[in-house]
Scaffold this motif. Sequence first.
Motif, short mmCIF file in Angstrom:
data_model
loop_
_atom_site.label_atom_id
_atom_site.label_comp_id
_atom_site.label_asym_id
_atom_site.label_seq_id
_atom_site.Cartn_x
_atom_site.Cartn_y
_atom_site.Cartn_z
N ILE A 269 47.53 60.93 62.55
CA ILE A 269 47.66 60.77 64.00
C ILE A 269 49.08 61.19 64.36
O ILE A 269 50.04 60.72 63.74
CB ILE A 269 47.44 59.31 64.43
N ILE A 270 49.21 62.06 65.36
CA ILE A 270 50.52 62.51 65.80
C ILE A 270 50.80 61.92 67.17
O ILE A 270 50.13 62.24 68.15
CB ILE A 270 50.60 64.05 65.86
N ALA A 289 43.53 52.36 61.66
CA ALA A 289 43.42 53.68 61.02
C ALA A 289 44.49 53.85 59.95
O ALA A 289 44.21 54.36 58.85
CB ALA A 289 43.54 54.77 62.07
N ARG A 290 45.72 53.43 60.24
CA ARG A 290 46.79 53.49 59.24
C ARG A 290 46.40 52.73 57.98
O ARG A 290 46.55 53.23 56.86
CB ARG A 290 48.08 52.91 59.81
N ASP A 291 45.91 51.52 58.15
CA ASP A 291 45.57 50.69 57.00
C ASP A 291 44.41 51.25 56.19
O ASP A 291 44.26 50.92 55.01
CB ASP A 291 45.26 49.27 57.47
N ALA A 292 43.61 52.12 56.82
CA ALA A 292 42.51 52.77 56.13
C ALA A 292 42.91 54.09 55.48
O ALA A 292 42.08 54.76 54.88
CB ALA A 292 41.34 53.00 57.09
N GLY A 293 44.19 54.49 55.62
CA GLY A 293 44.67 55.69 54.95
C GLY A 293 45.05 56.84 55.85
O GLY A 293 45.39 57.91 55.36
N THR A 294 45.03 56.65 57.17
CA THR A 294 45.40 57.72 58.09
C THR A 294 46.91 57.72 58.29
O THR A 294 47.49 56.72 58.72
CB THR A 294 44.70 57.54 59.45
N ASN A 295 47.55 58.84 58.00
CA ASN A 295 48.99 58.97 58.19
C ASN A 295 49.34 58.95 59.68
O ASN A 295 48.53 59.32 60.53
CB ASN A 295 49.48 60.29 57.59
N ILE A 296 50.57 58.54 59.99
CA ILE A 296 51.03 58.52 61.38
C ILE A 296 52.40 59.17 61.46
O ILE A 296 53.32 58.82 60.70
CB ILE A 296 51.13 57.08 61.92
N ALA A 297 52.55 60.11 62.38
CA ALA A 297 53.84 60.74 62.66
C ALA A 297 54.22 60.42 64.09
O ALA A 297 53.43 60.63 65.02
CB ALA A 297 53.75 62.25 62.46
N VAL A 298 55.44 59.92 64.27
CA VAL A 298 55.97 59.61 65.60
C VAL A 298 57.06 60.63 65.88
O VAL A 298 58.17 60.52 65.38
CB VAL A 298 56.52 58.18 65.66
N LEU A 299 56.74 61.63 66.71
CA LEU A 299 57.66 62.74 66.97
C LEU A 299 58.50 62.47 68.22
O LEU A 299 58.78 63.38 69.00
CB LEU A 299 56.89 64.05 67.13
N GLY A 300 58.92 61.23 68.39
CA GLY A 300 59.71 60.89 69.56
C GLY A 300 60.41 59.58 69.34
O GLY A 300 60.66 59.15 68.21
N GLY A 440 47.54 53.88 51.31
CA GLY A 440 47.96 55.23 51.01
C GLY A 440 48.59 55.99 52.14
O GLY A 440 49.19 57.05 51.93
N ALA A 441 48.46 55.49 53.35
CA ALA A 441 48.99 56.23 54.50
C ALA A 441 50.51 56.25 54.48
O ALA A 441 51.16 55.30 54.05
CB ALA A 441 48.51 55.60 55.80
N GLY A 442 51.06 57.35 54.96
CA GLY A 442 52.49 57.47 55.21
C GLY A 442 52.76 57.43 56.69
O GLY A 442 51.94 57.91 57.49
N VAL A 443 53.89 56.84 57.08
CA VAL A 443 54.30 56.77 58.48
C VAL A 443 55.73 57.28 58.57
O VAL A 443 56.61 56.80 57.86
CB VAL A 443 54.22 55.32 59.02
N PHE A 444 55.95 58.25 59.45
CA PHE A 444 57.28 58.78 59.67
C PHE A 444 57.60 58.76 61.15
O PHE A 444 56.77 59.14 61.99
CB PHE A 444 57.41 60.22 59.17
N ALA A 445 58.80 58.28 61.50
CA ALA A 445 59.26 58.26 62.88
C ALA A 445 60.60 58.98 62.97
O ALA A 445 61.50 58.73 62.15
CB ALA A 445 59.40 56.83 63.39
N THR A 446 60.77 59.84 63.95
CA THR A 446 61.99 60.63 64.08
C THR A 446 63.15 59.82 64.62
O THR A 446 64.31 60.13 64.35
CB THR A 446 61.78 61.84 65.00
#
Length: 509
Positions: A269-270, A289-300, A440-446
């Motif tokens: 999810i972006i 969704a994150r807890d089920a393995g969906t990665n999350i990117a926060v581009l802000g 397994g999901a990764g989360v990145f925030a800028t």
Amino acid sequence: MTVGEQDGPGRRQVLKACAGIGAGAAALAACERAPARDTGPPRAEAERDRPGTRDWRLRSQGPPDAVAGYTDRVSVTPGEEVGLHVSTTAPAFRVSAFRVGWYGGTQARRVWSSPRIPGRVQPAARLLPDTRTMLTDWQRTMSVDTTGWPEGAYLLRLDADNGHQRYVPLIVRSTRTAGRTVLMHAPATWQAYNRWGGYSLYAGESGAYADRSLAVSFDRPYDDSGAEKFLVYERAAVVLAERLGIPLAYTTGTDVDRDPTILTGASAIICLGHDEYWTPRQREHVTRARDAGTNIAVLGANTCFRRVRLEPGDTAADRTVVCYKTAYRTDPSYPAHPAMVTTDFRQAPGADPESSLTGVLYEGYPVDAPYVVHAADHWLHEGTGVRQGEGFDHLVGVEYDRVTPSEPTPAALEITAHSPLVCTGRRSHSDSAYYTVPGGAGVFATGTMRWVEALMAGTPDAGRDHGMDARTAAFVTRTTENLLHAFAAGPAARHRPAPRPNAHQVYTI
């Protein structure tokens, strides 16, 4: 600047019918020559490679009443009809639907055009006094049939006979997202800042915070170009993602609120450049969704900061965005339903800071500072050539987030950028951060709101580049490419190095 200060005065006020962009002209040419890493389905590849047009931009906005419009639905699925409500002082107008994407660097393809439509001046807007909500009762001008339109982000351009133009944004949303990277657009935030008619969630007609709307309606045009927030904080990320050829899906925060299954099986999810206003259900569904393995990117930055409620308008469901903010004691949900009271997520009652999801906490506005790399050897920075402590001027702004260990923060969190700044006289830092969860999901925030804007810095399409240059654009572009490719490949914890927890070390130095 404290959180409480940010709301004060002076705050941000169809008939049927490159990755290398930010690095300047040379990089754009190289992007067009180089073969893209294309893991997308054939249909997605065919759409990306279709000829586009550079004639999607506005040439003349003219006065506010020259031409303006809105759709009666925030999003539709391909083949559904949407009503378009238009007011213009011109005798007639036309509509063109432009799908935003790569298209060889042109950034849009004209998917549909209307014949000439008779124009009319629609009635003046009205104000609902209890919530100071500005809305229109405009008649539907035309019905637009989206049959044959690919999923994606669209700009409907109104071209009036008087020579003036406006946009109307529309998302043609995906009906399934399994195995795809989901671009989650933020119409609730677009609407929160919309000043059309003199009222937004920030100020009333007088310009004062005390006279602001407590609820805002989608039954009105957007101010300025008609799509300012999409153009500034979302468009460049759409263009980049489509150029990469990864499998994409499109949705909005309001759709995620309504449908708990829409994110099932998504690769990532972006969250785009400014996605401030979330409902509790949207947050719940993204977290699930994150807890089920969906990665999350926060581009802000400033993401998932305000808790809102979606209510019906006069014509349809989910047409009103409710946010009482500091007047939360007058919210009808108070005090019986604390988790639904429309104030900041971190505030009582029902405090639930956003950092438990994003890893970072919104801290302040306004700021302008260099972005300083802290973990140069992180996989996110592969191919950038950056060094520890290297800075990129003006990339931190105009709002910023930081890791705050005293607030709910994932334990195994790695700070990848740690940028000193001064905001309204107070010294602090902006942080980029990465963490993973057991699923397994990764989360990145800028940690900065200018990330998406930086993708086009140094080019004619940059708009407000805030002084960011092509070097900054090249760094942000390559880092974002690395992020999107990695997250599109599935749960990041399974194929990328684990975070090296360093938050407590960074904040005790």
